[in-house]
Scaffold this motif. Structure first.
Motif, PDB file in Angstrom:
ATOM      1  N   SER A  74       0.832  -1.207   0.000  1.00  0.00           N
ATOM      2  CA  SER A  74       0.000   0.000   0.000  1.00  0.00           C
ATOM      3  C   SER A  74       0.862   1.250   0.000  1.00  0.00           C
ATOM      4  N   SER A 108      -5.741   2.564  -5.879  1.00  0.00           N
ATOM      5  CA  SER A 108      -5.478   2.011  -4.547  1.00  0.00           C
ATOM      6  C   SER A 108      -6.355   0.799  -4.268  1.00  0.00           C
ATOM      7  N   SER A 109      -7.622   0.868  -4.643  1.00  0.00           N
ATOM      8  CA  SER A 109      -8.522  -0.271  -4.444  1.00  0.00           C
ATOM      9  C   SER A 109      -8.052  -1.481  -5.231  1.00  0.00           C
ATOM     10  N   ASN A 112      -4.787  -2.819  -3.609  1.00  0.00           N
ATOM     11  CA  ASN A 112      -5.092  -3.509  -2.351  1.00  0.00           C
ATOM     12  C   ASN A 112      -5.707  -4.876  -2.606  1.00  0.00           C
ATOM     13  N   THR A 119     -11.006  -7.023  -0.040  1.00  0.00           N
ATOM     14  CA  THR A 119     -12.239  -6.694  -0.748  1.00  0.00           C
ATOM     15  C   THR A 119     -13.126  -5.898   0.195  1.00  0.00           C
ATOM     16  N   LEU A 120     -13.831  -4.945  -0.364  1.00  0.00           N
ATOM     17  CA  LEU A 120     -14.702  -4.068   0.416  1.00  0.00           C
ATOM     18  C   LEU A 120     -16.146  -4.280  -0.015  1.00  0.00           C
ATOM     19  N   TYR A 125     -17.122   0.339  -3.673  1.00  0.00           N
ATOM     20  CA  TYR A 125     -16.721   0.316  -5.076  1.00  0.00           C
ATOM     21  C   TYR A 125     -17.677   1.158  -5.933  1.00  0.00           C
TER      22      TYR A 125
END
Length: 130
Positions: A74, A108-109, A112, A119-120, A125
């Motif tokens: 990161s 960045s997503s 990561n 995962t978010l 998203y």
């Protein structure tokens, strides 16, 4: 007053970001070395947080080697997107640099996910869509 706190902070962030973008472009016109400018900008961060640590204003983070290794993708991703934004300001108009900077959360997503398997939730998203 509390209901205006978040919009106020977003407005201030946007205002300071515009100033930063214009300052970056003016700096790069005067000193046309974007890689060096990006390095100096990242280095000056040390001048801010090291005194805060030394004087006890902020607590020094305590990381194990494993935690530092976990955070390094990161950190390198942040470094790469910062350098990319500075190079973009050098390469074109402030509006082009702003577009590159606006893509940082998406990059960045992705990084990561690729390097850390993070995962978010879908609303996170969805908020990245234009």
């Amino acid at each position: 007053m509390a209901k205006f706190k978040v919009p106020l902070y977003i407005g201030l962030w946007y205002l300071f970001n515009i100033g930063y973008n214009i300052y970056n472009k003016k700096s790069l016109i005067t000193y046309p070395y974007p890689w060096a400018c990006a390095l100096w900008q990242m280095s000056f961060g040390w001048c801010i947080f090291v005194p805060l640590w030394l004087f006890g204003i902020r607590k020094v983070p305590k990381l194990t080697v494993q935690e530092a290794i976990t955070l390094s993708p990161s950190a390198f991703g942040h470094l790469a997107t910062h350098v990319g934004a500075v190079v973009a300001f050098f390469a074109g108009a402030v509006s082009f640099g702003h577009i590159v900077k606006a893509s940082e959360p998406v990059v960045s997503s992705l990084l990561n996910f690729l390097f850390m398997g993070e995962t978010l939730a879908w609303p996170v998203y969805a908020s990245l869509l234009p």
